[in-house]
Scaffold this motif. Structure first.
Motif, PDB file in Angstrom:
ATOM      1  N   LEU A  32       8.535  79.839  46.506  1.00 22.36           N
ATOM      2  CA  LEU A  32       8.695  78.703  45.600  1.00 22.36           C
ATOM      3  C   LEU A  32       9.675  79.032  44.479  1.00 22.36           C
ATOM      4  O   LEU A  32      10.415  78.158  44.018  1.00 22.36           O
ATOM      5  CB  LEU A  32       7.333  78.300  45.027  1.00 22.36           C
ATOM      6  N   VAL A  33       9.695  80.273  44.039  1.00 28.55           N
ATOM      7  CA  VAL A  33      10.701  80.703  43.056  1.00 28.55           C
ATOM      8  C   VAL A  33      12.090  80.665  43.673  1.00 28.55           C
ATOM      9  O   VAL A  33      13.059  80.199  43.059  1.00 28.55           O
ATOM     10  CB  VAL A  33      10.372  82.125  42.537  1.00 28.55           C
ATOM     11  N   ASP A  34      12.203  81.124  44.924  1.00 24.49           N
ATOM     12  CA  ASP A  34      13.510  81.158  45.605  1.00 24.49           C
ATOM     13  C   ASP A  34      14.090  79.757  45.787  1.00 24.49           C
ATOM     14  O   ASP A  34      15.319  79.585  45.748  1.00 24.49           O
ATOM     15  CB  ASP A  34      13.376  81.846  46.966  1.00 24.49           C
ATOM     16  N   THR A  35      13.221  78.767  46.018  1.00 23.38           N
ATOM     17  CA  THR A  35      13.710  77.400  46.221  1.00 23.38           C
ATOM     18  C   THR A  35      13.845  76.639  44.908  1.00 23.38           C
ATOM     19  O   THR A  35      14.233  75.471  44.905  1.00 23.38           O
ATOM     20  CB  THR A  35      12.780  76.616  47.154  1.00 23.38           C
ATOM     21  N   GLU A  94       5.821  78.867  35.651  1.00 23.64           N
ATOM     22  CA  GLU A  94       5.835  77.474  35.239  1.00 23.64           C
ATOM     23  C   GLU A  94       6.686  76.667  36.209  1.00 23.64           C
ATOM     24  O   GLU A  94       7.489  77.222  36.972  1.00 23.64           O
ATOM     25  CB  GLU A  94       6.382  77.322  33.821  1.00 23.64           C
ATOM     26  N   ILE A  95       6.457  75.350  36.206  1.00 26.27           N
ATOM     27  CA  ILE A  95       7.287  74.462  37.022  1.00 26.27           C
ATOM     28  C   ILE A  95       8.712  74.497  36.490  1.00 26.27           C
ATOM     29  O   ILE A  95       8.938  74.411  35.285  1.00 26.27           O
ATOM     30  CB  ILE A  95       6.742  73.017  36.983  1.00 26.27           C
ATOM     31  N   ASN A  96       9.656  74.607  37.388  1.00 28.00           N
ATOM     32  CA  ASN A  96      11.057  74.741  36.989  1.00 28.00           C
ATOM     33  C   ASN A  96      11.686  73.361  36.787  1.00 28.00           C
ATOM     34  O   ASN A  96      12.417  72.862  37.636  1.00 28.00           O
ATOM     35  CB  ASN A  96      11.828  75.538  38.049  1.00 28.00           C
ATOM     36  N   GLY A  97      11.371  72.765  35.624  1.00 30.00           N
ATOM     37  CA  GLY A  97      11.882  71.430  35.352  1.00 30.00           C
ATOM     38  C   GLY A  97      13.387  71.345  35.292  1.00 30.00           C
ATOM     39  O   GLY A  97      13.976  70.293  35.535  1.00 30.00           O
ATOM     40  N   GLY A  98      14.039  72.444  34.980  1.00 32.69           N
ATOM     41  CA  GLY A  98      15.490  72.428  34.889  1.00 32.69           C
ATOM     42  C   GLY A  98      16.200  72.357  36.219  1.00 32.69           C
ATOM     43  O   GLY A  98      17.415  72.206  36.273  1.00 32.69           O
ATOM     44  N   GLN A  99      15.440  72.459  37.313  1.00 35.00           N
ATOM     45  CA  GLN A  99      16.044  72.452  38.643  1.00 35.00           C
ATOM     46  C   GLN A  99      16.046  71.077  39.300  1.00 35.00           C
ATOM     47  O   GLN A  99      16.341  70.970  40.476  1.00 35.00           O
ATOM     48  CB  GLN A  99      15.314  73.449  39.536  1.00 35.00           C
ATOM     49  N   GLY A 100      15.707  70.044  38.550  1.00 37.13           N
ATOM     50  CA  GLY A 100      15.832  68.722  39.135  1.00 37.13           C
ATOM     51  C   GLY A 100      14.695  67.796  38.804  1.00 37.13           C
ATOM     52  O   GLY A 100      13.804  68.109  38.015  1.00 37.13           O
ATOM     53  N   GLU A 101      14.729  66.641  39.429  1.00 40.84           N
ATOM     54  CA  GLU A 101      13.717  65.615  39.246  1.00 40.84           C
ATOM     55  C   GLU A 101      13.628  64.787  40.513  1.00 40.84           C
ATOM     56  O   GLU A 101      14.485  64.887  41.413  1.00 40.84           O
ATOM     57  CB  GLU A 101      14.075  64.720  38.050  1.00 40.84           C
ATOM     58  N   VAL A 102      12.587  63.981  40.599  1.00 48.99           N
ATOM     59  CA  VAL A 102      12.466  63.045  41.709  1.00 48.99           C
ATOM     60  C   VAL A 102      12.357  61.639  41.129  1.00 48.99           C
ATOM     61  O   VAL A 102      11.875  61.445  40.007  1.00 48.99           O
ATOM     62  CB  VAL A 102      11.254  63.364  42.609  1.00 48.99           C
ATOM     63  N   LEU A 103      12.813  60.674  41.898  1.00 46.22           N
ATOM     64  CA  LEU A 103      12.707  59.269  41.533  1.00 46.22           C
ATOM     65  C   LEU A 103      11.771  58.569  42.491  1.00 46.22           C
ATOM     66  O   LEU A 103      11.652  58.952  43.657  1.00 46.22           O
ATOM     67  CB  LEU A 103      14.079  58.593  41.564  1.00 46.22           C
ATOM     68  N   THR A 104      11.076  57.548  41.993  1.00 43.88           N
ATOM     69  CA  THR A 104      10.134  56.798  42.828  1.00 43.88           C
ATOM     70  C   THR A 104      10.360  55.309  42.690  1.00 43.88           C
ATOM     71  O   THR A 104      10.888  54.833  41.686  1.00 43.88           O
ATOM     72  CB  THR A 104       8.681  57.136  42.450  1.00 43.88           C
ATOM     73  N   ILE A 105       9.930  54.590  43.736  1.00 42.17           N
ATOM     74  CA  ILE A 105      10.079  53.132  43.784  1.00 42.17           C
ATOM     75  C   ILE A 105       8.778  52.538  44.284  1.00 42.17           C
ATOM     76  O   ILE A 105       8.249  52.966  45.318  1.00 42.17           O
ATOM     77  CB  ILE A 105      11.199  52.712  44.754  1.00 42.17           C
ATOM     78  N   ASP A 106       8.254  51.556  43.569  1.00 39.65           N
ATOM     79  CA  ASP A 106       7.096  50.787  44.027  1.00 39.65           C
ATOM     80  C   ASP A 106       7.556  49.357  44.231  1.00 39.65           C
ATOM     81  O   ASP A 106       7.782  48.616  43.268  1.00 39.65           O
ATOM     82  CB  ASP A 106       5.971  50.862  42.986  1.00 39.65           C
ATOM     83  N   LEU A 107       7.741  48.977  45.504  1.00 40.37           N
ATOM     84  CA  LEU A 107       8.250  47.645  45.823  1.00 40.37           C
ATOM     85  C   LEU A 107       7.106  46.632  45.894  1.00 40.37           C
ATOM     86  O   LEU A 107       6.106  46.860  46.585  1.00 40.37           O
ATOM     87  CB  LEU A 107       8.986  47.655  47.164  1.00 40.37           C
ATOM     88  N   GLY A 108       7.269  45.521  45.185  1.00 40.91           N
ATOM     89  CA  GLY A 108       6.334  44.412  45.260  1.00 40.91           C
ATOM     90  C   GLY A 108       7.050  43.167  45.735  1.00 40.91           C
ATOM     91  O   GLY A 108       8.253  43.184  46.000  1.00 40.91           O
ATOM     92  N   GLY A 109       6.318  42.066  45.839  1.00 41.37           N
ATOM     93  CA  GLY A 109       6.907  40.844  46.371  1.00 41.37           C
ATOM     94  C   GLY A 109       8.060  40.315  45.533  1.00 41.37           C
ATOM     95  O   GLY A 109       9.066  39.854  46.062  1.00 41.37           O
ATOM     96  N   GLY A 110       7.924  40.377  44.195  1.00 42.83           N
ATOM     97  CA  GLY A 110       8.954  39.823  43.336  1.00 42.83           C
ATOM     98  C   GLY A 110       9.545  40.797  42.350  1.00 42.83           C
ATOM     99  O   GLY A 110      10.385  40.419  41.533  1.00 42.83           O
ATOM    100  N   HIS A 111       9.089  42.046  42.388  1.00 44.07           N
ATOM    101  CA  HIS A 111       9.623  43.025  41.450  1.00 44.07           C
ATOM    102  C   HIS A 111       9.470  44.427  42.027  1.00 44.07           C
ATOM    103  O   HIS A 111       8.709  44.650  42.961  1.00 44.07           O
ATOM    104  CB  HIS A 111       8.907  42.939  40.097  1.00 44.07           C
TER     105      HIS A 111
END
Length: 380
Positions: A50-53, A74-91
């Motif tokens: 996990l450190v290597d990746t 610790e979690i390596n926050g400096g190595q990136g982020e993820v984005l998420t999407i919650d699709l609904g009928g109108g938003h």
């Protein structure tokens, strides 16, 4: 990226390591080995991968307990982020997360699913470009319909013309060049709530009772989808009723027809009340209207009866209730009462039946966990 298949113990260990570090429950290899009940050598190998990746990093030395000072993790926050999407009928709701899965920022986007997948996903992609960054590691997507994990898209959804069979994950992966994980909104809401409340272990059911009803099942910290990815669909369980109420599935007297917000609104209108929304029905119940309160309690009793069979069979640690109906104490009390009355005492001995705490963020949190778990599985 497709929905992850069942994984081996080594992969699960990596996921639990990340969860323990992210939650602050273990800060060193020694603490991780103790918490997981595994050999220090086994934990050391997974931590190093996990450190290597780049998912974990060492952040200094801790206090000595008599020997060498432990190297803190610790979690390596400096190595990136993820984005998420919650699709609904109108938003759509968009989320930005660190590599711990914590939700950092949200945004809303008006969409119309009925326009079809390409224009909808193109609009979402444009919003993500403005919302995201160059450090993007992956994307998690919540869809409002039954998801086929083999294609990363929905099958047989209602009110989603053009979406059945469309490869949502591949579309977004081609645009952004990162892994994309896709699942049903009920599953992801269950995963999000479970990971926040119970971590990577134990079992739970999360039921969303709002205008409609949906649920997700978590087994040992992971989504249980079933043979055809339909596990947890209690919506169309038939109940005993003197009425003959047709359901959208073609059957009569399905749970949703009487236990959902729409079902309560229908029954209030039949009784002469001028209501059109679940919120209006619940407001009547909060104002101690006898008819509204009785119908809300009855809805909770019906849901509790269906859940009692599931709880007896599954024996979960917790049942979490979310959605607008869960804001009503008479509804919650009726669910609890029926489950406890109908289940074996051994099954309910440690059972928690509680309102969920993650609210509208649950599908985003679950989507983040889904893609982060897949990034963990990719670790060498």
């Amino acid at each position: 990226m497709r929905t992850p298949p069942e994984t081996g113990e080594t992969d699960v260990t990596a996921q639990r390591i990340l969860d323990l570090v992210a939650r602050g429950q273990a800060r060193s290899r020694t603490e991780l080995a103790s918490a997981l009940g595994l050999a220090a050598s086994t934990v050391g190998l997974r931590v190093q991968s996990l450190v290597d990746t780049g998912l974990l990093r060492e952040s200094g030395a801790g206090a000595s307990s008599g020997g060498r000072r432990p190297r803190l993790l610790e979690i390596n926050g400096g190595q990136g982020e993820v984005l998420t999407i919650d699709l609904g009928g109108g938003h759509a709701r968009l989320g930005r997360h660190g590599l711990s899965g914590a939700l950092v920022e949200t945004a809303a986007l008006p969409i119309t699913l009925a326009e079809g997948p390409v224009p909808t996903l193109d609009a979402v992609a444009a919003a993500l470009r403005e919302f995201g960054s160059s450090r993007l590691r992956g994307i998690g997507v919540s869809l409002p319909g039954p998801v086929n994990p083999e294609i990363g898209g929905v099958e047989q959804p209602s009110r989603m013309p053009g979406w059945p069979g469309y490869r949502v994950g591949d579309h977004l992966s081609d645009v952004f060049g990162v892994p994309v994980a896709v699942d049903n909104d009920a599953n992801l809401a269950a995963l999000g709530e479970h990971r926040v409340r119970l971590g990577t272990r134990r079992h739970s059911i999360t039921v969303k009772a709002g205008t409609a009803i949906g649920s997700g099942i978590i087994v040992d910290g992971r989504v249980h989808r079933g043979a055809t990815s339909a596990a947890g669909d209690i919506t169309h369980t038939r109940i005993d009723s003197d009425e003959q109420v047709p359901c959208s599935c073609g059957n009569i007297n399905c749970l949703e027809t009487v236990a959902s917000g729409a079902g309560v609104v229908r029954q209030l209108r039949q009784a002469g009340y001028d209501v059109t929304t679940t919120a209006e029905a619940l407001e009547l119940a909060r104002a101690a209207d006898v008819t509204a309160t009785g119908l809300v309690r009855s809805a909770g009793t019906h849901l509790g009866q269906v859940l009692s069979g599931v709880v007896n069979f599954f024996n979960p640690h917790a049942v979490f209730l979310t959605g607008s109906m869960s804001s009503s104490e008479p509804f919650l009390a009726a669910v609890r009462s029926r489950v406890y009355a109908s289940c074996h005492p051994l099954v309910t001995q440690t059972l928690r039946i509680e309102a969920a705490t993650t609210g509208a963020d649950a599908p985003l949190l679950g989507a983040a966990r889904l893609v982060l778990d897949e990034l963990t599985l990719a670790a060498p």
